[in-house]
Design a protein around this motif. Structure first.
Motif, PDB file in Angstrom:
ATOM      1  N   TYR B  29      14.528  87.421   3.398  1.00 55.59           N
ATOM      2  CA  TYR B  29      13.530  88.367   2.915  1.00 55.59           C
ATOM      3  C   TYR B  29      13.788  89.739   3.529  1.00 55.59           C
ATOM      4  N   SER B  30      14.054  89.735   4.830  1.00 52.15           N
ATOM      5  CA  SER B  30      14.344  91.015   5.476  1.00 52.15           C
ATOM      6  C   SER B  30      15.278  90.799   6.659  1.00 52.15           C
ATOM      7  N   HIS B  32      16.202  92.689  10.431  1.00 55.31           N
ATOM      8  CA  HIS B  32      15.784  93.675  11.429  1.00 55.31           C
ATOM      9  C   HIS B  32      16.910  93.834  12.435  1.00 55.31           C
ATOM     10  N   TYR B  34      18.124  95.417  16.209  1.00 55.33           N
ATOM     11  CA  TYR B  34      17.655  95.871  17.510  1.00 55.33           C
ATOM     12  C   TYR B  34      18.860  96.108  18.414  1.00 55.33           C
ATOM     13  N   PHE B  44      13.830  98.723  18.563  1.00 55.85           N
ATOM     14  CA  PHE B  44      13.912  98.658  17.105  1.00 55.85           C
ATOM     15  C   PHE B  44      14.835  99.759  16.581  1.00 55.85           C
ATOM     16  N   ILE B  47      14.870  98.242   9.741  1.00 55.02           N
ATOM     17  CA  ILE B  47      14.491  97.070   8.963  1.00 55.02           C
ATOM     18  C   ILE B  47      14.970  97.285   7.543  1.00 55.02           C
ATOM     19  N   LEU B  49      14.707  95.530   3.732  1.00 57.24           N
ATOM     20  CA  LEU B  49      13.900  94.563   3.009  1.00 57.24           C
ATOM     21  C   LEU B  49      14.545  94.199   1.688  1.00 57.24           C
ATOM     22  N   LYS B  55      13.776 101.094   6.540  1.00 62.78           N
ATOM     23  CA  LYS B  55      13.067 101.988   7.456  1.00 62.78           C
ATOM     24  C   LYS B  55      13.773 101.945   8.793  1.00 62.78           C
ATOM     25  N   PHE B  87      21.250  92.935  18.169  1.00 58.10           N
ATOM     26  CA  PHE B  87      20.746  91.688  17.588  1.00 58.10           C
ATOM     27  C   PHE B  87      20.248  91.953  16.171  1.00 58.10           C
ATOM     28  N   ASP B  91      14.069  87.063   8.566  1.00 53.41           N
ATOM     29  CA  ASP B  91      12.988  86.190   8.133  1.00 53.41           C
ATOM     30  C   ASP B  91      13.232  85.810   6.681  1.00 53.41           C
ATOM     31  N   LEU B  98      10.630  86.034  13.138  1.00 53.60           N
ATOM     32  CA  LEU B  98      12.009  86.514  13.127  1.00 53.60           C
ATOM     33  C   LEU B  98      12.876  85.529  13.889  1.00 53.60           C
ATOM     34  N   PHE B 100      16.517  85.325  15.562  1.00 53.92           N
ATOM     35  CA  PHE B 100      17.538  86.255  16.012  1.00 53.92           C
ATOM     36  C   PHE B 100      18.905  85.588  16.123  1.00 53.92           C
ATOM     37  N   GLY B 101      19.945  86.369  15.853  1.00 54.68           N
ATOM     38  CA  GLY B 101      21.307  85.931  16.102  1.00 54.68           C
ATOM     39  C   GLY B 101      21.611  85.986  17.582  1.00 54.68           C
TER      40      GLY B 101
END
Lengths: 115, 110
Positions: B29-30, B32, B34, B44, B47, B49, B55, B87, B91, B98, B100-101
């Motif tokens: 879905y999205s 992110h 970091y 952050f 993101i 989407l 954003k 990272f 989701d 979330l 994370f890898g």
């Protein structure tokens, strides 16, 4: 605008003890997520709170529990501490919009050492 | 399902470019992104989407290929301050946890 804060910054406990970690969310945010980060690994999701209700949980045993308060601050409680619980505990806050994924902003973390 | 990040580590000189990839076997879905410096919290970056909305910081560039379930972070003209571990968090439904890898460590030297 105040960012995400966590307390304490460091904590040393012994096996079997209990610990409470605290998180204050960023102003205007209503969602708090908690993560455990072991050394050299990515953050692992523990659970998320949205408007004082648990809203999802990762693969952690019931001795990891939490709360969110009306001001959206949150606590993470861990009972019967084990050596493997030693890690950096991060909380992240976000302003949840219905049907959307939102940016999460992390606090500085609490470094927990279990001896 | 934990997303897979590649490469695991990158070493650059100042001014060089790098691409960090994040892929999933499940529909995303999205995504992110970091950056985390040693002993600090993840910061952050961006993101992305489903549907194309993005954003994030103006100086950061990233893409999200929905067909391939893959995202790439583009770091151009790297600076010393870009060093850290990157990272991706993914989701699979809006507003869920979330995942994370394992991270990609970037070292930039002068």
């Amino acid at each position: 605008e105040t960012g995400v804060t966590q307390s304490p910054t460091h904590l040393i406990k012994t096996r079997g003890q209990q610990v409470t970690l605290r998180c204050s969310s960023q102003s205007g945010h209503n969602t708090v997520s908690w993560y455990q980060q072991a050394l050299g690994q990515g953050p692992q999701f523990i659970f998320q709170y949205y408007r004082e209700e648990e809203n999802g949980r990762g693969n952690f045993p019931p001795r990891f529990s939490g709360l969110q308060f009306p001001n959206y601050s949150s606590e993470l409680n861990v009972n019967a501490l084990e050596l493997d619980d030693s890690a950096l505990y991060l909380c992240a806050s976000s302003g949840r919009r219905q049907g959307a994924s939102n940016e999460q902003f992390f606090g500085p973390g609490t470094r927990l050492t279990v001896l | 399902q934990q997303p897979v990040q590649s490469p695991q580590a990158v070493i650059l000189r100042e001014g060089e470019d790098a691409v960090i990839n994040c892929s999933s076997s499940k529909a995303l879905y999205s995504v992110h992104w970091y950056r985390q410096k040693h002993g600090e919290a993840p910061v952050f970056l961006m993101i992305l989407l489903k549907g194309g909305e993005q954003k994030g910081h103006e100086k950061i560039s990233a893409s999200f290929n929905e067909k391939k379930q893959q995202s790439s972070l583009y770091l151009t003209a790297s600076q010393l301050s870009y060093s850290g571990t990157y990272f991706c968090g993914t989701d699979y439904q809006a507003g869920t946890a979330l995942i994370f890898g394992k991270g990609t460590t970037l070292s930039v030297s002068s």
